[in-house]
Design a protein around this motif. Structure first.
Motif, PDB file in Angstrom:
ATOM      1  N   LEU A 138      -4.951 -32.775   7.404  1.00 53.17           N
ATOM      2  CA  LEU A 138      -4.051 -33.813   7.328  1.00 53.17           C
ATOM      3  C   LEU A 138      -3.428 -34.374   8.287  1.00 53.17           C
ATOM      4  CD1 LEU A 138      -2.449 -33.091   3.573  1.00 53.17           C
ATOM      5  CD2 LEU A 138      -4.480 -34.659   4.059  1.00 53.17           C
ATOM      6  N   ASP A 139      -3.107 -33.677   9.229  1.00 58.21           N
ATOM      7  CA  ASP A 139      -2.392 -34.083  10.484  1.00 58.21           C
ATOM      8  C   ASP A 139      -3.381 -34.705  11.453  1.00 58.21           C
ATOM      9  OD1 ASP A 139       0.083 -32.858   9.565  1.00 58.21           O
ATOM     10  OD2 ASP A 139      -0.301 -31.129  10.641  1.00 58.21           O
ATOM     11  N   LYS A 140      -4.625 -34.364  11.252  1.00 56.51           N
ATOM     12  CA  LYS A 140      -5.721 -34.961  12.244  1.00 56.51           C
ATOM     13  C   LYS A 140      -6.136 -36.318  11.478  1.00 56.51           C
ATOM     14  CE  LYS A 140      -7.239 -30.277  13.408  1.00 56.51           C
ATOM     15  NZ  LYS A 140      -8.057 -29.585  13.064  1.00 56.51           N
ATOM     16  N   MET A 141      -5.826 -36.618  10.378  1.00 54.68           N
ATOM     17  CA  MET A 141      -6.296 -37.842   9.779  1.00 54.68           C
ATOM     18  C   MET A 141      -5.466 -38.966   9.775  1.00 54.68           C
ATOM     19  SD  MET A 141      -7.642 -36.120   6.024  1.00 54.68           S
ATOM     20  CE  MET A 141      -8.634 -34.665   5.955  1.00 54.68           C
ATOM     21  N   LEU A 142      -5.691 -39.455  11.058  1.00 51.91           N
ATOM     22  CA  LEU A 142      -4.790 -40.876  11.570  1.00 51.91           C
ATOM     23  C   LEU A 142      -4.809 -41.898  10.813  1.00 51.91           C
ATOM     24  CD1 LEU A 142      -4.874 -40.193  15.351  1.00 51.91           C
ATOM     25  CD2 LEU A 142      -3.194 -39.055  13.735  1.00 51.91           C
ATOM     26  N   TYR A 143      -6.167 -42.246  10.583  1.00 54.65           N
ATOM     27  CA  TYR A 143      -6.608 -43.401   9.811  1.00 54.65           C
ATOM     28  C   TYR A 143      -5.964 -43.327   8.570  1.00 54.65           C
ATOM     29  CZ  TYR A 143      -8.573 -47.948   8.830  1.00 54.65           C
ATOM     30  OH  TYR A 143      -8.642 -49.333   8.377  1.00 54.65           O
ATOM     31  N   LEU A 144      -6.165 -42.202   7.637  1.00 58.21           N
ATOM     32  CA  LEU A 144      -5.495 -42.133   6.406  1.00 58.21           C
ATOM     33  C   LEU A 144      -4.098 -42.200   6.411  1.00 58.21           C
ATOM     34  CD1 LEU A 144      -6.172 -40.422   3.419  1.00 58.21           C
ATOM     35  CD2 LEU A 144      -5.136 -38.674   4.520  1.00 58.21           C
ATOM     36  N   ASN A 145      -3.196 -41.727   7.331  1.00 54.21           N
ATOM     37  CA  ASN A 145      -1.849 -41.757   7.519  1.00 54.21           C
ATOM     38  C   ASN A 145      -1.483 -43.167   7.476  1.00 54.21           C
ATOM     39  OD1 ASN A 145      -0.935 -38.923   7.192  1.00 54.21           O
ATOM     40  ND2 ASN A 145      -2.040 -38.584   9.187  1.00 54.21           N
ATOM     41  N   ALA A 146      -2.208 -44.096   8.505  1.00 53.24           N
ATOM     42  CA  ALA A 146      -1.943 -45.243   8.845  1.00 53.24           C
ATOM     43  C   ALA A 146      -2.245 -46.311   7.311  1.00 53.24           C
ATOM     44  CB  ALA A 146      -2.810 -45.890   9.615  1.00 53.24           C
ATOM     45  N   MET A 147      -3.206 -45.881   6.719  1.00 54.00           N
ATOM     46  CA  MET A 147      -3.714 -46.408   5.498  1.00 54.00           C
ATOM     47  C   MET A 147      -2.489 -46.167   4.145  1.00 54.00           C
ATOM     48  SD  MET A 147      -4.901 -46.226   1.990  1.00 54.00           S
ATOM     49  CE  MET A 147      -5.209 -44.443   2.145  1.00 54.00           C
ATOM     50  N   VAL A 148      -1.875 -45.048   4.229  1.00 49.48           N
ATOM     51  CA  VAL A 148      -0.945 -44.634   3.290  1.00 49.48           C
ATOM     52  C   VAL A 148       0.422 -45.525   3.795  1.00 49.48           C
ATOM     53  CG1 VAL A 148       0.860 -43.043   2.528  1.00 49.48           C
ATOM     54  CG2 VAL A 148      -1.387 -42.414   2.688  1.00 49.48           C
ATOM     55  N   LYS A 149       0.711 -45.564   5.139  1.00 48.77           N
ATOM     56  CA  LYS A 149       1.798 -46.345   5.600  1.00 48.77           C
ATOM     57  C   LYS A 149       1.839 -47.981   5.230  1.00 48.77           C
ATOM     58  CE  LYS A 149       2.859 -43.257   9.306  1.00 48.77           C
ATOM     59  NZ  LYS A 149       3.073 -43.231  10.703  1.00 48.77           N
ATOM     60  N   GLU A 150       0.540 -48.382   5.290  1.00 49.66           N
ATOM     61  CA  GLU A 150       0.194 -49.798   5.019  1.00 49.66           C
ATOM     62  C   GLU A 150       0.297 -49.973   3.487  1.00 49.66           C
ATOM     63  OE1 GLU A 150      -1.280 -53.759   6.034  1.00 49.66           O
ATOM     64  OE2 GLU A 150       0.338 -52.267   6.240  1.00 49.66           O
ATOM     65  N   THR A 151       0.073 -48.971   2.688  1.00 56.92           N
ATOM     66  CA  THR A 151      -0.022 -49.115   1.102  1.00 56.92           C
ATOM     67  C   THR A 151       1.598 -49.311   0.813  1.00 56.92           C
ATOM     68  OG1 THR A 151      -2.030 -48.109   0.824  1.00 56.92           O
ATOM     69  CG2 THR A 151      -0.367 -48.233  -1.147  1.00 56.92           C
TER      70      THR A 151
END
Length: 173
Positions: A33-46
Motif C-alpha cells: 500500500l505504501d508503494k501505491m502512490l496513484y491509489l493513495n492520490a485517488m483516495v485523497k481525490e475521492t
C-alpha cells in the motif's frame, strides 16, 4: 467505486499500479500500500470530492480570533465546513473534474494519516486487483447521478443499483 466507474481512465491507472506492485503474490500487504502512490492520490481525490462528513465535529475557540474579517470570540463553538473547503477555487484549478494526479505532488493531508483510510485502501486495492469493473450496456460514467444527500453524513442521494447495475468480471488472478 462510483468515482472510479465514472472515470475509467483513472480506474485503469489504479488497477495497473496495484497489479504491477502485487504481481503474483497471494495477497496485498501493508508495504504494498505504501508503494501505491496513484491509489493513495485517488483516495485523497475521492475524499476531496466527497468528504464522508461535510462538517467536522464542533470545536471551541480558545482565544479571540479573526477569520476573513469575522470576529470569533473565546469559547465559541466553531464548525469547519470540509465540503466548502474542498471546493475553494483558491486551493486548486478545475475543482469539478476528478483528477487524482494533483495529489501526486501537492495538496497533502499534512501528516494526518487516519487508520480507517488504511483499511479503505486495502479493500479498494483488493477490489482493483481481483476484478474488472464496468457499467453495463455501454452506460457512460457521466450518466451516473452523483447527487449527494443532505445530513450529518454524505452519501449518494440515489443508490447506484437504482436503474443501473455494475458489471464485475474476475480478472483471473
Amino acid at each position: 467505486m462510483v468515482g472510479l466507474l465514472r472515470n475509467p481512465k483513472t480506474m485503469k491507472k489504479v488497477q495497473n499500479e496495484v497489479r504491477r506492485i502485487v504481481g503474483n503474490k497471494k495477497g496485498i500487504i501493508g508495504d504494498d500500500l505504501d508503494k501505491m502512490l496513484y491509489l493513495n492520490a485517488m483516495v485523497k481525490e475521492t475524499l476531496h470530492f466527497h468528504p464522508p462528513i461535510p462538517l467536522l465535529v464542533p470545536r471551541e475557540s480558545i482565544q479571540d480570533a479573526k477569520i476573513q474579517g469575522n470576529g470569533i470570540a473565546t469559547r465559541i463553538q466553531v464548525f469547519i465546513n470540509v465540503w466548502a473547503i474542498g471546493r475553494d477555487p483558491g486551493l486548486s484549478d478545475n475543482l469539478e473534474k476528478f483528477q487524482s494526479e494533483k495529489f501526486l505532488t501537492s495538496l497533502d493531508f499534512r501528516g494526518h494519516d487516519f487508520q480507517l483510510i488504511l483499511f479503505v485502501k486495502l479493500v479498494l486495492a483488493n477490489l482493483m486487483y481481483n476484478f474488472d469493473w464496468t457499467l453495463p450496456g455501454g452506460t457512460r460514467g457521466g450518466n451516473v447521478d452523483m447527487t449527494e444527500s443532505t445530513g450529518v453524513f454524505n452519501h449518494r442521494k440515489f443508490p447506484l443499483n437504482q436503474g443501473s447495475k455494475i458489471l464485475v468480471v474476475e480478472n483471473g488472478t
